[in-house]
Design an enzyme around this catalytic site. Sequence first.
Site, mmCIF file in Angstrom:
data_model
loop_
_atom_site.group_PDB
_atom_site.id
_atom_site.type_symbol
_atom_site.label_atom_id
_atom_site.label_comp_id
_atom_site.label_asym_id
_atom_site.label_seq_id
_atom_site.Cartn_x
_atom_site.Cartn_y
_atom_site.Cartn_z
ATOM 1 N N CYS A 133 0.804 -1.218 0.000
ATOM 2 C CA CYS A 133 0.000 0.000 0.000
ATOM 3 C C CYS A 133 0.839 1.271 0.000
ATOM 4 O O CYS A 133 0.288 2.373 -0.002
ATOM 5 C CB CYS A 133 -0.945 -0.008 1.198
ATOM 6 S SG CYS A 133 -1.941 -1.504 1.281
ATOM 7 N N HIS A 189 -2.411 7.835 6.398
ATOM 8 C CA HIS A 189 -2.660 6.542 5.746
ATOM 9 C C HIS A 189 -4.040 6.037 6.164
ATOM 10 O O HIS A 189 -4.845 5.655 5.323
ATOM 11 C CB HIS A 189 -1.575 5.556 6.138
ATOM 12 C CG HIS A 189 -1.724 4.212 5.487
ATOM 13 N ND1 HIS A 189 -1.671 4.039 4.122
ATOM 14 C CD2 HIS A 189 -1.944 2.968 6.013
ATOM 15 C CE1 HIS A 189 -1.831 2.757 3.827
ATOM 16 N NE2 HIS A 189 -2.002 2.091 4.945
ATOM 17 N N GLU A 225 -0.599 4.773 13.775
ATOM 18 C CA GLU A 225 -0.257 5.993 13.042
ATOM 19 C C GLU A 225 -0.370 7.219 13.936
ATOM 20 O O GLU A 225 0.484 8.110 13.908
ATOM 21 C CB GLU A 225 -1.134 6.161 11.808
ATOM 22 C CG GLU A 225 -0.745 7.370 10.967
ATOM 23 C CD GLU A 225 -1.436 7.426 9.622
ATOM 24 O OE1 GLU A 225 -1.007 8.245 8.781
ATOM 25 O OE2 GLU A 225 -2.400 6.661 9.395
ATOM 26 N N LYS A 246 -9.231 8.054 2.788
ATOM 27 C CA LYS A 246 -9.832 6.724 2.651
ATOM 28 C C LYS A 246 -11.212 6.638 3.287
ATOM 29 O O LYS A 246 -11.952 5.690 3.014
ATOM 30 C CB LYS A 246 -8.907 5.658 3.247
ATOM 31 C CG LYS A 246 -7.610 5.474 2.465
ATOM 32 C CD LYS A 246 -6.744 4.390 3.082
ATOM 33 C CE LYS A 246 -5.398 4.276 2.384
ATOM 34 N NZ LYS A 246 -4.516 5.443 2.650
ATOM 35 N N HIS A 268 -9.890 1.982 0.473
ATOM 36 C CA HIS A 268 -8.442 1.748 0.382
ATOM 37 C C HIS A 268 -8.085 1.216 -1.001
ATOM 38 O O HIS A 268 -8.380 0.070 -1.332
ATOM 39 C CB HIS A 268 -8.030 0.756 1.470
ATOM 40 C CG HIS A 268 -6.560 0.636 1.669
ATOM 41 N ND1 HIS A 268 -5.635 1.242 0.850
ATOM 42 C CD2 HIS A 268 -5.838 -0.037 2.609
ATOM 43 C CE1 HIS A 268 -4.424 0.960 1.272
ATOM 44 N NE2 HIS A 268 -4.510 0.191 2.336
ATOM 45 N N PHE A 271 1.515 -3.685 3.862
ATOM 46 C CA PHE A 271 1.748 -5.039 4.368
ATOM 47 C C PHE A 271 3.239 -5.379 4.261
ATOM 48 O O PHE A 271 3.906 -5.012 3.289
ATOM 49 C CB PHE A 271 0.942 -6.054 3.559
ATOM 50 C CG PHE A 271 -0.472 -6.245 4.046
ATOM 51 C CD1 PHE A 271 -1.030 -5.422 4.994
ATOM 52 C CD2 PHE A 271 -1.245 -7.284 3.544
ATOM 53 C CE1 PHE A 271 -2.330 -5.599 5.438
ATOM 54 C CE2 PHE A 271 -2.553 -7.481 3.976
ATOM 55 C CZ PHE A 271 -3.097 -6.643 4.929
#
Length: 414
Positions: A164, A304, A315, A336, A341, A400
């Site tokens: 991502c 994010h 985060e 998002k 996403h 990831f």
Amino acid sequence: MERVVITGMGVLSPLGNTVDRFWEGLQRGESGITKIDTFDVSRHKSQIAGLVRDFDAEAVFGKKEARKMDRFCQLALAATEQAWEDSGLGAPDSPLDFERLGVYVGSGVGGIQTLLDQSDILRGRGPERVSPTLVPLMISNMAAAMISIKYGATGPTLSPVTACSIGNTSIGEAARLIRLGGADAVIAGGTEAAVVDISLASFSNATALSTRNDDPAHASRPFDAGRDGFVMAEGAGILILESLSHAQKRNAHIYAEVIGYGASSDAYHMVATHPEGIGAFQAMRAALADAGIRPDEVNVISAHATSTVVGDKSETAAIKKLFGEQAYQIPITANKSMTGHLLGASSAVEAVALVKSMQHNLIPPTINLEEADPYCDLDYVPGVAREAELTIGLSNSFGFGGHNAVIVLKKFTS
């Protein structure tokens, strides 16, 4: 060293298939999340996604050319067409040397629908019927390759696979290449078309996705106490990066400057972010150091913020660790919440949003933030867009495997 500027942008997203329509949706706080109707989801736990609507690849490329590309590649080419036209690089009087034009565009999943289709053919009709074009349609570098072929870009071509974080990795590495004199211009970004049966099932069974199937518009809710997972989405974001000297030579319109890039690895877990946000903190710190700015010079953060319980907390922790008490003074936006996403395309699309935000001095809202998680107590611009004087923005992306990439953008001044 060369300064790096943005001179063109293109987007296909759940909020619309042009930069202007995408930006309109963001500033209005619209949701692009709907019930999936592109395949049967009746047995899936999560049945919602952010889909690119009203995109006819055959109408855009012609039937023959469209069949040579998986959807992730089609989206990338369509977004690149927008960015290329926007930049004016293809104008007859453009000084572009195609040996110094690069392409840095990646995809996390690549042509997964093509793989599924051909797997069905293999099982049902035998190996003799499998398409010889399966591999070139499936591999994730093909978006960069097709862009290179179409535009005659014979400079460096790279297809990062940092999950991502791909968009920011592409932009950051492209900016680094230009700074060091390795290219005059780079087509950079990310693309993804992974809202398909098998990936939806896998993410669902990992309990990673929201199951608010009866209320799609309110399913993606970063930092909210009631969040229950992220919402899959698809799309593409492409930016044209140029050296300042090259852009000025052709009197190009300049949107913003890329002044910093930082990357790190959590070295922690296959899919979970570090609970204390150590890797995210390191990437943000590195980006600010690369930009040569202090934390108190940042006006806005594009988070994010996927809407997962662990991710949003980590985060927030990373932002607090880097900015200290100032963290409570910096507005943070979570795109998002509206788009879902977009996986490998997410940070490239969010980079476009950040550029537009600085251009208009307007911070898009984080929608669906109705009751903040007690651990997430910063200023996330809930509900409605906010006017603010913006000169420097930081954009986070975490993927990831613990891949972290952060860029710093600045409103352009001569």
